[in-house]
Each structure stands twice: as structure tokens, then as C-alpha cells.
Write a protein that holds these residues in place. Structure first.
Motif, PDB file in Angstrom:
ATOM      1  N   GLU A 146      -4.657  12.411   0.486  1.00 56.54           N
ATOM      2  CA  GLU A 146      -6.010  11.976   0.131  1.00 56.54           C
ATOM      3  C   GLU A 146      -6.968  13.155  -0.046  1.00 56.54           C
ATOM      4  N   ASP A 147      -6.757  14.211   0.756  1.00 53.64           N
ATOM      5  CA  ASP A 147      -7.653  15.376   0.688  1.00 53.64           C
ATOM      6  C   ASP A 147      -7.322  16.321  -0.463  1.00 53.64           C
ATOM      7  N   THR A 148      -6.045  16.423  -0.795  1.00 48.60           N
ATOM      8  CA  THR A 148      -5.625  17.470  -1.750  1.00 48.60           C
ATOM      9  C   THR A 148      -4.783  16.965  -2.920  1.00 48.60           C
ATOM     10  N   GLY A 149      -4.208  15.766  -2.797  1.00 52.37           N
ATOM     11  CA  GLY A 149      -3.294  15.279  -3.829  1.00 52.37           C
ATOM     12  C   GLY A 149      -1.878  15.783  -3.655  1.00 52.37           C
ATOM     13  N   SER A 200       9.492   6.209   3.538  1.00 54.59           N
ATOM     14  CA  SER A 200       8.655   6.638   4.663  1.00 54.59           C
ATOM     15  C   SER A 200       7.370   7.303   4.171  1.00 54.59           C
ATOM     16  N   VAL A 201       7.498   8.114   3.141  1.00 52.13           N
ATOM     17  CA  VAL A 201       6.337   8.819   2.597  1.00 52.13           C
ATOM     18  C   VAL A 201       5.340   7.835   1.980  1.00 52.13           C
ATOM     19  N   MET A 202       5.845   6.914   1.160  1.00 53.67           N
ATOM     20  CA  MET A 202       4.957   5.964   0.489  1.00 53.67           C
ATOM     21  C   MET A 202       4.339   4.970   1.473  1.00 53.67           C
ATOM     22  N   ILE A 210       1.401   6.657   2.979  1.00 53.48           N
ATOM     23  CA  ILE A 210       0.241   6.762   2.079  1.00 53.48           C
ATOM     24  C   ILE A 210      -0.475   5.425   1.944  1.00 53.48           C
ATOM     25  N   ASP A 211       0.274   4.323   1.819  1.00 51.45           N
ATOM     26  CA  ASP A 211      -0.346   2.998   1.669  1.00 51.45           C
ATOM     27  C   ASP A 211       0.695   1.906   1.927  1.00 51.45           C
ATOM     28  N   SER A 212       0.358   0.978   2.804  1.00 49.18           N
ATOM     29  CA  SER A 212       1.306  -0.087   3.160  1.00 49.18           C
ATOM     30  C   SER A 212       1.582  -1.044   1.999  1.00 49.18           C
ATOM     31  N   LYS A 213       0.775  -0.966   0.927  1.00 47.87           N
ATOM     32  CA  LYS A 213       0.969  -1.887  -0.210  1.00 47.87           C
ATOM     33  C   LYS A 213       2.302  -1.649  -0.923  1.00 47.87           C
ATOM     34  N   TYR A 214       2.923  -0.474  -0.673  1.00 51.17           N
ATOM     35  CA  TYR A 214       4.179  -0.157  -1.347  1.00 51.17           C
ATOM     36  C   TYR A 214       5.391  -0.777  -0.648  1.00 51.17           C
ATOM     37  N   ASP A 215       5.138  -1.471   0.446  1.00 58.56           N
ATOM     38  CA  ASP A 215       6.212  -1.936   1.321  1.00 58.56           C
ATOM     39  C   ASP A 215       7.256  -2.822   0.627  1.00 58.56           C
TER      40      ASP A 215
END
Length: 495
Positions: free
Chosen positions: A389-392, A433-435, A438-443
Motif C-alpha cells: 500500500e505504501d510503495t506498490g 498467502s501474499v494475496m 493484501i486483501d481478503s477479497k481474493y480468497d
């Protein structure tokens, strides 16, 4: 030739570098260590003007001094070629005030490629140098990454076979798919019903089986290892710390002689030991920051001086670090014990019999180069999310352990020394794990849908290693009990 290797458990054992590479493990179960650690014979300024391959030669020639210049350069040329997706081999990326040393641009997108791309060539060269005519059987336990990198390195290499054991339910789906789809007539992959420590202990037991060794020799085989217990794995790892420093120097980020910190996520202790060796060769490293996950046996060791594996084994999102027996730590123990094989053997015997050992206050005082801490699963995920979120910039779960521990180190010490974080795997290797971090919507997405989504949000192309396994057929589906590992090896070899 002046540098010989000794066993950490028997002072009478003394071999050349090529012999140590061939054997993998000393006959007494000890690890091979150099009698002394040589110093650089080129200045840091000279090294800063060199390519990765040139730096590799300058570092490795000092540790492997029974290889001729022609032999060593040939091994390096064959290793660091188009298998890597960048000519730089190990790029440095600055994000959030630290430099991430990306060690995942090789064929299997993990740092193990850095050493396992060259090990097969070092091994075959060593066999020729020592008039070995047996077929070499590479026997390896993996917690996820070593297995695929070793399989890729040794696939169809003449005069070798490779057998990899991995914990059936202890690696990521991508890691498993990479291994079980491996091509090559000389490659064998076996899942075990146990964890990595079970696999590693089983492999060591097979290495120490004198009766099996005799049967192997009669059948024209001999064992060697691709694990980080092999000095041929450790030496190439020294190179990238030296190279990282010289890139910072070349880019004007530091001046020659300035110290840097190195943060390394570690389970088996090989990667950070390589940084320790680099420091002892003359690389100006201030602090070696040892980052553990919730299997924090190393953190506890650096904090208390007691190594204790008697604890619950935790399956984490950083599976390559899910280890309770850090094999390479023995090399450091031997050193801080005054290079005493006797003292080291006593401690290793205690580990074998009781699951723990404690070093003396005098030995603990010699660990001032190191700082140890650990990251919880929640902290790991939060670090991935915040950095993105801070750097991309997107990092994998193991690198996130290191980044988390680095933040703890800074908070505790206020140290603002220029810092290199070993980024040990591509986020594509641990996509779910990475996704999820970042956001639980990818579950609800499938593994390969997540791969494509990661590419979108990170603006990084999907690595070839991932594309290759999308539709690859499973070629290896053998699973065995821990006590069947030896018989599985015999079956493969027909003995």
C-alpha cells in the motif's frame, strides 16, 4: 593450494574443496568447514566495477582453491546464464528505506537457484578432478525451494541422479506443483508423511548408513547432497552479499568501508551463515539480523544461548523456514567453540539425544555479530499489506518475515545503517498467502487466477517458472512413510 576443509566433528578429517563438495557430508556426520576463512585479494572498489560473474569468480576462487581458473570460470558461466531473467542476476530494489536483494530471478524463482545453478557443475568438475567414475546420487530433503532448484539444476545432467524428499503437506501448492511436474529421466520426487525435520533427519540417516554405502559402491553409485550442508551450496551464497555491497558502492549509496546491515529470513541457517562468512572475508557488515517465523528456535537460541527443538512444530505461510533443526548452525557452533570438534560433537550429541544443547557464556559472547527476532503470521501479513500500500512493491511471505524483524530491530536499536534485506522468493511462489495478506477479497480465486491478479496489481510479468506449470502433467506421485525412505532409495536405484 592452501585451503583445506575439516569436519566439525572429527579433527583428523582433512579434504580439499572438491572432495568436500563430492562427499556433501563428512563420514562422521559432521559438516565440512574451511580451516580458515580467506580474505579478499581485491579491493571493494575493484569489485564494484565487476559483473556478477566476475565477482563470483573473485570470491569463489578463494574458497575453492583446488579448482583451476578455467574450471571455476566454466562452472560460473554455465550457471549464471539465460536461466536468469536479468543480466544483473541479483538486482537491488529500494523500498521503504531498505534495499531488497532479489535472489529469485533464476529458473525456479527462489534464492536456492543462486547456488543450485552452479552446484551440478562444481560437482561434476569435482568428480573428474578426483577420478570418480561412480554415478553420483544427489539425495536431498527440502522444505519447499531447495527441491525444485536442485531438480532443475541436475535434470538430465550426465552421471547423476537426484532424489528429493519433501513433506507432503508442508509446502505451498505452487512449490509442490513445481516439483511433481519436474521433467528429466534422472529425477525422482517423493512426498513423506511427516515434516521437513523428519525428511532431513531421514536423509542424514541414509548418508550415515555404512551398509547401504557399501551396497551403493558395489552397484556403481555414491551419494552426495544438494542441501545447504554441502559446502558447494554455501560458497556461492557468499557471492551475492559481496555483490550487493559492491552495487551500493557503485551507485554511490555508500563509500568503500562503510558498514551495512544484512537481514536474512532463515530456517536452516545456511543463507545467513554465508553472510557471516562474507563478513569474515572482509565485507563491512555491521549486524547480521536473523529473522525467524513462529518456529523461532533460532531467535530463542540467540536470546538465551540454548538451542531447544522440543516444541510444537508450526506450519506457517513461510514454509521454507518451518524448521526446528537448523543444520548449518553447527558450522557456527564449531567456530565459536574454538574450532573444537570435540566440544561441537558433545553439543550435537546432546541435540540428538535430548533435543537441545546450551552453549557456554564464552561462546555466547562471540555471537555479538548477530541479532535475532521473529515475526508472527499476523505481523508477516501486515508487513506485506503495508509495503504494497505504501510503495506498490510486493514481497513474498519469507521476505516479509525479514522486513518485519528489521522494523523490530530499528525500533529497538535506532540503528539507521544502510540495510540489505535478502528477498528469498518471488511472491508468485506463495501467491495465495501474499494475496490474502493484501486483501481478503481474493480468497475465492483459484491459484492461477491469483497469479494473474498478482501480475495486475504488481505490474510484474508472470515468471516463466509459473507459466510452465499451469498445465504441466504430474510426473511424480510417490508418497512414503518416514521409515520407508531408505527402501524407496534402494528401489529407485535397483539395489
Amino acid at each position: 593450494m592452501s585451503l583445506f576443509y575439516k569436519s566439525t566433528r572429527d579433527d583428523s578429517v582433512k579434504v580439499t574443496a572438491s572432495q568436500a563438495i563430492l562427499k556433501g557430508l563428512a563420514p562422521d556426520g559432521g559438516l565440512f568447514v574451511p580451516e580458515s576463512i580467506p580474505s579478499f585479494d581485491k579491493s571493494l572498489e575493484e569489485l564494484s566495477k565487476m559483473s556478477y560473474k566476475e565477482v563470483a569468480y573473485e570470491v569463489m576462487k578463494l574458497m575453492l582453491d583446488d579448482f583451476t581458473e578455467e574450471e571455476l570460470k566454466a562452472c560460473i558461466d554455465k550457471a549464471y546464464d539465460e536461466k536468469f531473467d536479468t543480466d544483473v542476476i541479483a538486482p537491488l530494489v529500494k523500498a521503504d528505506g531498505a534495499y531488497y536483494l532479489e535472489l529469485f530471478h533464476g529458473a525456479t524463482i527462489a534464492f536456492k537457484d543462486m547456488a543450485l545453478s552452479i552446484l551440478p557443475h562444481l560437482l561434476i568438475t569435482s568428480a573428474k578432478k578426483n577420478d570418480v567414475h561412480n554415478e553420483i546420487v544427489i539425495l536431498t530433503a527440502t522444505s519447499g525451494d531447495t527441491g525444485k532448484a536442485a531438480l532443475a539444476g541436475f535434470a538430465d545432467v550426465k552421471g547423476t541422479r537426484i532424489i528429493v524428499f519433501y513433506p507432503k503437506n508442508g509446502v505451498s501448492p505452487i512449490q509442490e506443483k513445481q516439483m511433481v511436474t519436474q521433467k528429466g529421466d534422472n529425477t525422482y520426487v517423493i512426498g513423506i508423511k511427516g515434516n521437513f525435520d523428519d525428511a532431513q533427519t531421514g536423509v542424514k540417516k541414509i548418508f550415515g548408513d555404512k551398509e547401504l554405502e557399501k551396497e551403493m559402491a558395489e552397484a556403481g553409485f555414491q551419494f552426495s547432497s544438494a542441501n545447504s550442508i554441502n559446502i558447494g551450496r554455501l560458497v556461492p551464497q557468499i557471492v551475492y552479499y559481496v555483490y550487493a555491497y559492491t552495487r551500493l558502492l557503485a551507485d554511490g549509496e555508500i563509500k568503500a568501508g562503510d558498514k551495512i546491515n544484512a537481514v536474512v529470513p532463515t530456517g536452516n541457517f545456511g543463507n545467513i551463515l554465508a553472510a557471516f562468512y562474507a563478513k569474515n572475508m572482509g565485507l563491512p557488515i555491521n549486524k547480521l539480523i536473523c529473522a525467524s517465523n513462529e518456529n523461532k528456535v533460532l531467535y530463542d537460541f540467540f536470546t538465551t544461548g540454548e538451542y531447544d527443538r522440543n516444541r510444537e512444530f508450526v506450519l506457517t505461510t513461510s514454509p521454507s523456514m518451518d524448521i526446528l533443526i537448523s543444520s548449518n548452525l553447527e558450522r557456527l557452533i564449531y567456530r565459536i567453540a574454538g574450532n573444537s570438534a570435540k566440544k561441537n560433537s558433545e553439543l550435537m550429541e546432546s541435540l540428538k539425544n535430548t533435543g537441545k544443547y546450551e552453549i557456554t557464556p564464552e561462546m555466547k559472547a562471540q555471537l555479538s555479530d548477530f541479532y535475532g527476532n521473529y515475526a508472527t503470521e499476523a505481523e508477516d501479513a501486515a508487513t506485506i499489506k503495508k509495503l504494497y500500500e505504501d510503495t506498490g512493491y510486493v514481497i513474498d511471505t519469507h521476505t516479509a518475515v525479514a522486513a518485519t524483524v528489521y522494523e523490530k530491530y530499528k525500533k529497538e536499536t535506532g540503528d539507521d545503517t544502510v540495510t540489505v534485506i535478502a528477498s528469498t522468493a518471488s511472491p508468485y511462489k506463495f501467491t495465495r498467502s501474499v494475496m490474502d495478506a493484501i486483501d481478503s477479497k481474493y480468497d475465492s480465486m483459484t491459484d492461477f487466477e491469483l497469479v494473474d491478479e498478482l501480475s495486475k496489481i504488481s505490474n510484474v510479468a508472470v515468471p516463466q517458472a509459473i507459466e510452465d506449470i499451469r498445465t504441466a502433467p504430474v510426473l511424480h506421485d510417490t508418497v512414503c512413510e518416514v521409515n520407508e525412505m531408505s527402501s524407496s532409495v534402494k528401489k529407485i536405484l535397483g539395489i
